[in-house]
Write an enzyme that holds these catalytic residues in place. Structure first.
Site, mmCIF file in Angstrom:
data_model
loop_
_atom_site.group_PDB
_atom_site.id
_atom_site.type_symbol
_atom_site.label_atom_id
_atom_site.label_comp_id
_atom_site.label_asym_id
_atom_site.label_seq_id
_atom_site.Cartn_x
_atom_site.Cartn_y
_atom_site.Cartn_z
ATOM 1 N N LYS A 1 -28.150 -10.589 -4.906
ATOM 2 C CA LYS A 1 -26.887 -10.582 -5.655
ATOM 3 C C LYS A 1 -27.140 -10.247 -7.128
ATOM 4 C CE LYS A 1 -24.845 -13.840 -2.394
ATOM 5 N NZ LYS A 1 -24.723 -15.266 -2.057
ATOM 6 N N VAL B 1 0.828 -1.216 0.000
ATOM 7 C CA VAL B 1 0.000 0.000 0.000
ATOM 8 C C VAL B 1 0.863 1.267 0.000
ATOM 9 C CG1 VAL B 1 -1.559 1.320 1.510
ATOM 10 C CG2 VAL B 1 -1.981 -1.112 1.101
ATOM 11 N N GLY C 1 -18.790 -14.336 -2.765
ATOM 12 C CA GLY C 1 -17.676 -14.506 -1.813
ATOM 13 C C GLY C 1 -16.309 -14.171 -2.365
HETATM 14 P P1 NAP Z 1 -21.522 -13.219 11.638
HETATM 15 O O1 NAP Z 1 -20.638 -14.390 11.766
HETATM 16 O O2 NAP Z 1 -22.932 -13.307 12.127
HETATM 17 O O3 NAP Z 1 -20.796 -11.991 12.379
HETATM 18 C C1 NAP Z 1 -21.403 -10.755 12.572
HETATM 19 C C2 NAP Z 1 -20.502 -9.915 13.470
HETATM 20 O O4 NAP Z 1 -21.061 -8.606 13.544
HETATM 21 C C3 NAP Z 1 -20.384 -10.444 14.907
HETATM 22 O O5 NAP Z 1 -19.091 -10.252 15.388
HETATM 23 C C4 NAP Z 1 -21.368 -9.554 15.668
HETATM 24 O O6 NAP Z 1 -20.999 -9.306 17.022
HETATM 25 C C5 NAP Z 1 -21.262 -8.245 14.907
HETATM 26 N N1 NAP Z 1 -22.516 -7.487 14.988
HETATM 27 C C6 NAP Z 1 -23.707 -7.819 14.448
HETATM 28 N N2 NAP Z 1 -24.616 -6.868 14.732
HETATM 29 C C7 NAP Z 1 -23.985 -5.935 15.462
HETATM 30 C C8 NAP Z 1 -24.386 -4.729 16.069
HETATM 31 N N3 NAP Z 1 -25.640 -4.285 15.998
HETATM 32 N N4 NAP Z 1 -23.458 -3.999 16.733
HETATM 33 C C9 NAP Z 1 -22.186 -4.440 16.827
HETATM 34 N N5 NAP Z 1 -21.737 -5.591 16.290
HETATM 35 C C10 NAP Z 1 -22.637 -6.327 15.609
HETATM 36 O O7 NAP Z 1 -21.618 -12.723 10.124
HETATM 37 P P2 NAP Z 1 -20.669 -13.137 8.900
HETATM 38 O O8 NAP Z 1 -21.027 -14.496 8.438
HETATM 39 O O9 NAP Z 1 -19.273 -12.829 9.271
HETATM 40 O O10 NAP Z 1 -21.194 -12.136 7.763
HETATM 41 C C11 NAP Z 1 -20.876 -10.772 7.791
HETATM 42 C C12 NAP Z 1 -21.321 -10.124 6.480
HETATM 43 O O11 NAP Z 1 -20.652 -10.751 5.401
HETATM 44 C C13 NAP Z 1 -22.821 -10.260 6.160
HETATM 45 O O12 NAP Z 1 -23.268 -9.101 5.520
HETATM 46 C C14 NAP Z 1 -22.871 -11.445 5.202
HETATM 47 O O13 NAP Z 1 -23.992 -11.408 4.347
HETATM 48 C C15 NAP Z 1 -21.600 -11.211 4.433
HETATM 49 N N6 NAP Z 1 -21.066 -12.433 3.819
HETATM 50 C C16 NAP Z 1 -20.785 -13.511 4.580
HETATM 51 C C17 NAP Z 1 -20.291 -14.653 3.989
HETATM 52 C C18 NAP Z 1 -19.966 -15.860 4.817
HETATM 53 O O14 NAP Z 1 -19.551 -16.872 4.230
HETATM 54 N N7 NAP Z 1 -20.078 -15.814 6.137
HETATM 55 C C19 NAP Z 1 -20.088 -14.697 2.587
HETATM 56 C C20 NAP Z 1 -20.365 -13.542 1.831
HETATM 57 C C21 NAP Z 1 -20.857 -12.408 2.453
HETATM 58 P P3 NAP Z 1 -20.985 -10.501 18.126
HETATM 59 O O15 NAP Z 1 -19.849 -11.386 17.703
HETATM 60 O O16 NAP Z 1 -20.756 -9.839 19.417
HETATM 61 O O17 NAP Z 1 -22.327 -11.164 17.991
HETATM 62 N N1 HSE Z 2 -26.197 -18.051 1.963
HETATM 63 C C1 HSE Z 2 -25.203 -17.676 1.008
HETATM 64 C C2 HSE Z 2 -24.943 -18.867 0.081
HETATM 65 C C3 HSE Z 2 -23.916 -17.243 1.719
HETATM 66 O O1 HSE Z 2 -25.420 -19.977 0.348
HETATM 67 O O2 HSE Z 2 -24.293 -18.681 -0.933
HETATM 68 C C4 HSE Z 2 -23.010 -16.430 0.850
HETATM 69 O O3 HSE Z 2 -23.568 -15.211 0.478
#
Ligand code: NAP
Ligand code: HSE
Length: 438
Positions: free
Chosen positions: A206, A36, A135
């Site tokens: 998406k 960077v 992803g």
């Molecule tokens: P996750 O495991 O549920 O983690 C969410 C995190 O956000 C947790 O650390 C939670 O805190 C924190 N959080 C949620 N609401 C909050 C609030 N109101 N104030 C403060 N902290 C808050 O979610 P994730 O799977 O990592 O997904 C995150 C994003 O990435 C989402 O938008 C999802 O659609 C996107 N995404 C995920 C994936 C996947 O494979 N997981 C793939 C593509 C996109 P705590 O830990 O204290 O509960």
């Molecule tokens: N629910 C989603 C899937 C997670 O199955 O592809 C990634 O956006």
């Protein structure tokens, strides 16, 4: 050479994705600084529950529940919390304070994207979202940059991994939808609300994001036609397999050129299960993998394939955006907005033409085939193939007709199905499914 001041990075969320992003920022500190031209300092990690155990060596003093302080003190904000609120409010606060923002939040972008992009443009900040669709697969940057001088004609994507896993299990093992869903649940593939996956909402979000980039048009989520996989039967999958097809949940974004009846170009954005020939590259996408097949005027056909979800895989896409945002910060200058100048109409499904495969159970008597063919002809739907099989059921000879059509409008096909349903010649319509990628 690192002669720029350290850049403060605020991470909102430390779940599956956020914890991996934190780890990569901390572990690759020196390499990132070299790429960077400035050190990336993790300024804090916002969570809901400060006392919960956090892995990946995130120092306890970085964990916070104080959003405002963290956001306002940052140069770059990464939102990986998910949900609409407070994510929307936090992103707006970050943009309004001049920070670039990186988000993986497809639900937020599909519902409030235009508001967020407008604010980013007004203040000269940049909103990055590579992780929001498919992803780890680079698809946003190719559409935004690599294909920016070309004309995209069509995108056909498998953008939901869990439904691809379910359909693939049904295809490879012969299990029914409920059994395949139970396996997906056990493996943790489905969203907390499985309807987001199996009813096609996640894929529709998406598709709206991809279509708006590809066709330079705002695509409201409510204009995306959506059907999920809950009506797909094991019998349909087996019949498709016999005929050399596989059933996939497709997100299709397509340019529909003007014609004699419709003087304006439009676009179609739609999600539904469809039969895909085994020779098509998307047919080879197995398990929970994603792929996006893009057809562009000059580039021809391109296929982007890989992991569509997973904490570390999605973190890779976030990190790519982080490096871009940080380099932009060091280079200076305003963020560049995505153009929505084309402002094309998002057409209803009734305007779309596709091929169909229809399976009917009929009484095996003279004149039945002619009666069925007449119903198709009456609505101007041209039949391409007919296959018949028959057997005796309770002293009555019953036949199954598998009818493949040429391209027909959704409206005409719906009229055919209604008339078949009411016809004395037809005992039962056992399957109506679209065919794509032929
Ligand atoms: P996750 O495991 O549920 O983690 C969410 C995190 O956000 C947790 O650390 C939670 O805190 C924190 N959080 C949620 N609401 C909050 C609030 N109101 N104030 C403060 N902290 C808050 O979610 P994730 O799977 O990592 O997904 C995150 C994003 O990435 C989402 O938008 C999802 O659609 C996107 N995404 C995920 C994936 C996947 O494979 N997981 C793939 C593509 C996109 P705590 O830990 O204290 O509960
Ligand atoms: N629910 C989603 C899937 C997670 O199955 O592809 C990634 O956006």
């Amino acid at each position: 050479m690192i002669d720029y001041r350290p850049l403060r990075v605020a991470l909102l969320g430390a779940g599956s994705v956020g914890s991996q992003v934190a780890r990569l920022i901390l572990e690759n500190k020196d390499e990132l600084a070299a790429r960077v031209g400035a050190e990336l300092q993790l300024a804090g990690v916002l969570v809901r529950d400060k006392r919960a155990a956090r892995g990946y060596g995130i120092p306890a003093e970085l964990i916070t529940t104080e959003a405002d302080q963290l956001i306002l003190g940052a140069d770059i904000v990464i939102e990986v919390m998910g949900g609409i609120e407070p994510a929307r409010t936090y992103i707006l606060a970050a943009l309004n304070s001049g920070s670039d923002v990186i988000t993986a939040n497809k639900a937020l972008l599909a519902t409030h994207g235009s508001e967020l992009f407008d604010v980013a443009e007004q203040v000269g900040a940049q909103l990055y979202f590579e992780a929001a669709v498919a992803g780890a697969i680079p698809i946003i940057r190719p559409l935004r940059e690599s294909l920016a001088g070309d004309k995209v004609k069509r995108i056909m994507g498998i953008v939901n991994g869990s439904t691809n896993f379910i359909l693939d299990r049904m295809d490879s093992t012969g299990v029914n939808l409920e059994e395949a869903m139970a396996e997906a649940t056990k493996l943790g593939y489905l969203e907390a609300d499985p309807a987001l996956d199996v009813e096609g909402y996640d894929a529709a979000q998406k598709a709206a994001i991809l279509a708006s980039l590809a066709f330079h048009t705002e695509v409201p989520l409510e204009k995306v036609y959506r059907e999920g996989i809950t009506k797909v039967t094991a019998a349909q999958i087996a019949a498709a397999k016999r005929d050399g097809y596989v059933i996939k949940l497709l997100a299709i974004c397509e340019m529909i050129p003007a014609d004699a009846e419709n003087p304006e170009d439009g676009i179609s954005v739609r999600v539904y299960p469809a039969m895909v020939p085994l020779e098509h590259p998307l047919a080879a996408v197995r398990g929970a993998f994603n792929a996006v097949f893009v057809e562009a005027e000059a580039a021809g056909s391109l296929m982007f394939y890989g992991a569509g979800a997973g904490g570390i895989q999605t973190a890779s896409a976030v990190m790519g955006d982080l490096v871009s945002a940080a380099k932009r910060h060091v280079a200076g200058g305003p963020g560049l907005a995505d153009s929505v100048h084309a402002d094309l109409e998002v057409l209803p499904i009734s305007r779309i033409k596709t091929r169909y495969q229809i399976t009917l159970e009929v009484t095996d008597q003279p004149g039945v085939l002619a009666a069925v063919a007449n119903i198709f002809a009456a609505h101007n739907v041209s039949i391409e193939t007919v296959e018949q099989s028959s057997k005796m059921i309770q002293a009555e000879s019953t036949a199954w007709l598998e009818i493949g059509t040429h391209e027909a409008s959704d409206k005409s096909l719906a009229a055919v199905v209604n008339e078949l349903d009411a016809s004395a010649a037809v005992e039962q319509i056992t399957s109506v499914i679209r065919v794509e990628g032929v």
